[in-house]
Design a protein around this motif. Structure first.
Motif, PDB file in Angstrom:
ATOM      1  N   LEU A 204       0.833  -1.190   0.000  1.00 30.23           N
ATOM      2  CA  LEU A 204       0.000   0.000   0.000  1.00 30.23           C
ATOM      3  C   LEU A 204       0.870   1.243   0.000  1.00 30.23           C
ATOM      4  N   VAL A 205       0.518   2.180  -0.871  1.00 32.94           N
ATOM      5  CA  VAL A 205       1.236   3.448  -0.968  1.00 32.94           C
ATOM      6  C   VAL A 205       0.228   4.562  -0.702  1.00 32.94           C
ATOM      7  N   ILE A 206       0.574   5.487   0.191  1.00 37.23           N
ATOM      8  CA  ILE A 206      -0.281   6.642   0.452  1.00 37.23           C
ATOM      9  C   ILE A 206       0.453   7.867  -0.065  1.00 37.23           C
ATOM     10  N   ARG A 207      -0.058   8.418  -1.155  1.00 35.26           N
ATOM     11  CA  ARG A 207       0.582   9.550  -1.829  1.00 35.26           C
ATOM     12  C   ARG A 207      -0.505  10.483  -2.360  1.00 35.26           C
ATOM     13  N   PRO A 208      -0.155  11.732  -2.691  1.00 28.65           N
ATOM     14  CA  PRO A 208      -1.141  12.656  -3.252  1.00 28.65           C
ATOM     15  C   PRO A 208      -1.644  12.242  -4.642  1.00 28.65           C
ATOM     16  N   SER A 209      -0.933  11.365  -5.337  1.00 28.42           N
ATOM     17  CA  SER A 209      -1.296  10.998  -6.705  1.00 28.42           C
ATOM     18  C   SER A 209      -1.205   9.492  -6.902  1.00 28.42           C
ATOM     19  N   HIS A 210      -1.998   8.965  -7.841  1.00 23.56           N
ATOM     20  CA  HIS A 210      -1.924   7.548  -8.215  1.00 23.56           C
ATOM     21  C   HIS A 210      -0.928   7.321  -9.348  1.00 23.56           C
ATOM     22  N   VAL A 211      -0.362   8.379  -9.903  1.00 21.39           N
ATOM     23  CA  VAL A 211       0.531   8.266 -11.059  1.00 21.39           C
ATOM     24  C   VAL A 211       1.862   7.668 -10.631  1.00 21.39           C
ATOM     25  N   VAL A 212       2.282   6.630 -11.344  1.00 22.83           N
ATOM     26  CA  VAL A 212       3.547   5.948 -11.055  1.00 22.83           C
ATOM     27  C   VAL A 212       4.608   6.458 -12.025  1.00 22.83           C
ATOM     28  N   GLY A 213       5.760   6.818 -11.493  1.00 26.84           N
ATOM     29  CA  GLY A 213       6.854   7.304 -12.325  1.00 26.84           C
ATOM     30  C   GLY A 213       7.440   6.215 -13.198  1.00 26.84           C
ATOM     31  N   ARG A 214       8.116   6.618 -14.270  1.00 22.35           N
ATOM     32  CA  ARG A 214       8.719   5.653 -15.213  1.00 22.35           C
ATOM     33  C   ARG A 214       9.713   4.714 -14.546  1.00 22.35           C
ATOM     34  N   ALA A 215      10.490   5.215 -13.591  1.00 28.11           N
ATOM     35  CA  ALA A 215      11.528   4.405 -12.961  1.00 28.11           C
ATOM     36  C   ALA A 215      10.976   3.514 -11.843  1.00 28.11           C
ATOM     37  N   CYS A 216       9.698   3.632 -11.549  1.00 25.63           N
ATOM     38  CA  CYS A 216       9.082   2.876 -10.456  1.00 25.63           C
ATOM     39  C   CYS A 216       8.498   1.566 -10.977  1.00 25.63           C
ATOM     40  N   THR A 217       8.648   0.513 -10.187  1.00 22.66           N
ATOM     41  CA  THR A 217       8.058  -0.776 -10.523  1.00 22.66           C
ATOM     42  C   THR A 217       7.325  -1.302  -9.295  1.00 22.66           C
ATOM     43  N   PRO A 218       6.085  -0.860  -9.103  1.00 21.39           N
ATOM     44  CA  PRO A 218       5.339  -1.349  -7.939  1.00 21.39           C
ATOM     45  C   PRO A 218       4.938  -2.813  -8.125  1.00 21.39           C
ATOM     46  N   PRO A 219       4.734  -3.530  -7.029  1.00 26.70           N
ATOM     47  CA  PRO A 219       4.270  -4.911  -7.148  1.00 26.70           C
ATOM     48  C   PRO A 219       2.929  -4.956  -7.884  1.00 26.70           C
ATOM     49  N   PRO A 220       2.616  -6.042  -8.571  1.00 27.96           N
ATOM     50  CA  PRO A 220       1.376  -6.131  -9.342  1.00 27.96           C
ATOM     51  C   PRO A 220       0.114  -5.906  -8.493  1.00 27.96           C
ATOM     52  N   ASP A 221       0.145  -6.308  -7.224  1.00 30.07           N
ATOM     53  CA  ASP A 221      -1.031  -6.175  -6.365  1.00 30.07           C
ATOM     54  C   ASP A 221      -0.991  -4.926  -5.479  1.00 30.07           C
ATOM     55  N   CYS A 222      -0.122  -3.989  -5.803  1.00 30.19           N
ATOM     56  CA  CYS A 222       0.031  -2.771  -5.011  1.00 30.19           C
ATOM     57  C   CYS A 222      -1.223  -1.903  -5.120  1.00 30.19           C
ATOM     58  N   ARG A 223      -1.626  -1.324  -4.007  1.00 33.47           N
ATOM     59  CA  ARG A 223      -2.775  -0.423  -3.978  1.00 33.47           C
ATOM     60  C   ARG A 223      -2.304   0.945  -3.527  1.00 33.47           C
TER      61      ARG A 223
END
Length: 55
Positions: A23-42
């Protein structure tokens, strides 16, 4: 650990109850190009957080 409204009534957390959800708590849902969140990340943004606080 973040409390979730699961309906649990026990005063302890059992091994079977502990499920890991990325789980990530951030102001935006946009993922940066260099980021690779897990497939089930919320993610929770400011709008979602307001909804969760009301619940």
């Amino acid at each position: 650990m973040i409390e979730a409204k699961t309906g649990a009534t026990a005063n302890v957390i059992w091994k079977d109850d502990a499920t890991v959800i990325p789980l990530v708590i951030r102001p935006s849902h946009v993922v940066g190009r260099a980021c690779t969140p897990p497939p089930d990340c919320r993610s929770i943004n400011r709008a979602n957080m307001k909804e969760h606080k009301k619940a």
